[in-house]
Design a protein around this motif. Structure first.
Motif, PDB file in Angstrom:
ATOM      1  N   SER A   5       0.805  -1.222  -0.101  1.00  0.00           N
ATOM      2  CA  SER A   5       0.177  -0.063   0.125  1.00  0.00           C
ATOM      3  C   SER A   5       0.987   1.281  -0.132  1.00  0.00           C
ATOM      4  O   SER A   5       0.377   2.359  -0.630  1.00  0.00           O
ATOM      5  N   LYS A  24       2.001   1.718  -3.447  1.00  0.00           N
ATOM      6  CA  LYS A  24       0.848   2.356  -4.396  1.00  0.00           C
ATOM      7  C   LYS A  24       0.971   3.867  -4.268  1.00  0.00           C
ATOM      8  O   LYS A  24       0.483   4.271  -5.096  1.00  0.00           O
ATOM      9  N   GLU A  25       0.804   4.118  -2.572  1.00  0.00           N
ATOM     10  CA  GLU A  25       0.562   5.593  -2.391  1.00  0.00           C
ATOM     11  C   GLU A  25       1.887   6.425  -3.138  1.00  0.00           C
ATOM     12  O   GLU A  25       1.497   7.502  -3.708  1.00  0.00           O
ATOM     13  N   GLN A  26       3.008   6.043  -3.211  1.00  0.00           N
ATOM     14  CA  GLN A  26       4.110   6.619  -3.738  1.00  0.00           C
ATOM     15  C   GLN A  26       3.739   6.672  -5.245  1.00  0.00           C
ATOM     16  O   GLN A  26       4.287   7.982  -6.103  1.00  0.00           O
ATOM     17  N   LYS A  34       0.957   6.964  -6.707  1.00  0.00           N
ATOM     18  CA  LYS A  34      -0.026   7.748  -6.983  1.00  0.00           C
ATOM     19  C   LYS A  34       0.409   9.142  -6.948  1.00  0.00           C
ATOM     20  O   LYS A  34      -0.011  10.027  -7.606  1.00  0.00           O
ATOM     21  N   GLU A  35       1.504   9.259  -5.843  1.00  0.00           N
ATOM     22  CA  GLU A  35       2.099  10.925  -5.743  1.00  0.00           C
ATOM     23  C   GLU A  35       2.825  11.005  -7.176  1.00  0.00           C
ATOM     24  O   GLU A  35       2.780  12.239  -7.794  1.00  0.00           O
ATOM     25  N   GLU A  37      -3.771   1.308  -9.019  1.00  0.00           N
ATOM     26  CA  GLU A  37      -4.637   0.867  -8.097  1.00  0.00           C
ATOM     27  C   GLU A  37      -5.016  -0.653  -8.022  1.00  0.00           C
ATOM     28  O   GLU A  37      -5.134  -1.237  -6.797  1.00  0.00           O
TER      29      GLU A  37
END
Length: 170
Positions: free
Chosen positions: A111, A114-116, A118-119, A151
C-alpha cells in the motif's frame, strides 16, 4: 451443565457423543476461532447449533507464538522504510532480524508503494499540464489507465503506460 473445551477438529463420533450428552444436560462448548472457522467444522457446527441444549462459545484468544513487536514498533519500522531506509538497514537500526522486519511490513509496503506511485502520477500530470500536453485526449486516457493499473496492482501494465507517456516528451 456439561462443559467441553474443543481445541482441534472433532470427528463425527465426538459430535454424536456431544449430542448424546445434550440429552442428559445442557452442553457448553468452548473452541478457538481457528477451529470454529475451519471448513471441516462448518457442517458439524451447523448440526450442533440445531440442538437447543448445546451452546458454543468462540474464544478469540490469540494462539501460537507471541508477537515479537507491538503496533508502535511496527509503525516505527514503517516510518523508517518510508524515509527511504532499506529493510536490512531498518533491521540493523532497530536491532531485529531483516526477516522479522519484512514479515511485519510486507502487507503495508504494497500500500505504501501504491501511494508513492499515486503521488508520482500526480506529479506527472502537473508536468504534462506545464508543458501543455495534458489537453491531448490520448494523454488523459493513458494517465487514467495508469491510475487504474496502480490501483489494482498491475505494475507491469503501469510500466508499459509510463513508457508510452514518456514518448510525448521525446
Amino acid at each position: 451443565m456439561i462443559e467441553k473445551d474443543v481445541n482441534k477438529i472433532v470427528s463425527w463420533d465426538e459430535i454424536n457423543k456431544i449430542i448424546a450428552d445434550s440429552n442428559k444436560d445442557l452442553v457448553f462448548i468452548r473452541m478457538p476461532e481457528s477451529v470454529f472457522n475451519h471448513p471441516k467444522m462448518a457442517y458439524k457446527i451447523q448440526v450442533l447449533k440445531e440442538n437447543t441444549r448445546i451452546f458454543i462459545e468462540v474464544k478469540s484468544k490469540q494462539r501460537g507464538r507471541k508477537r515479537k513487536i507491538n503496533e508502535t514498533q511496527k509503525r516505527e519500522l514503517l516510518n523508517l522504510i518510508k524515509e527511504g531506509h532499506s529493510i536490512r538497514k531498518t533491521a540493523k537500526m532497530v536491532g531485529i532480524s531483516k526477516s522479522t522486519v519484512y514479515e511485519y511490513v510486507k502487507d503495508d509496503m504494497i500500500s505504501m508503494k501504491k501511494e508513492q506511485l499515486k503521488e508520482l502520477i500526480y506529479e506527472f500530470k502537473e508536468v504534462f499540464i506545464e508543458n501543455d500536453l495534458y489537453d491531448i485526449g490520448s494523454v488523459q486516457i493513458l494517465l487514467r489507465e495508469l491510475e487504474q493499473a496502480v490501483e489494482i496492482g498491475d505494475l507491469n501494465r503501469a510500466y508499459e503506460l509510463l513508457s508510452e507517456l514518456r514518448e510525448y516528451f521525446e
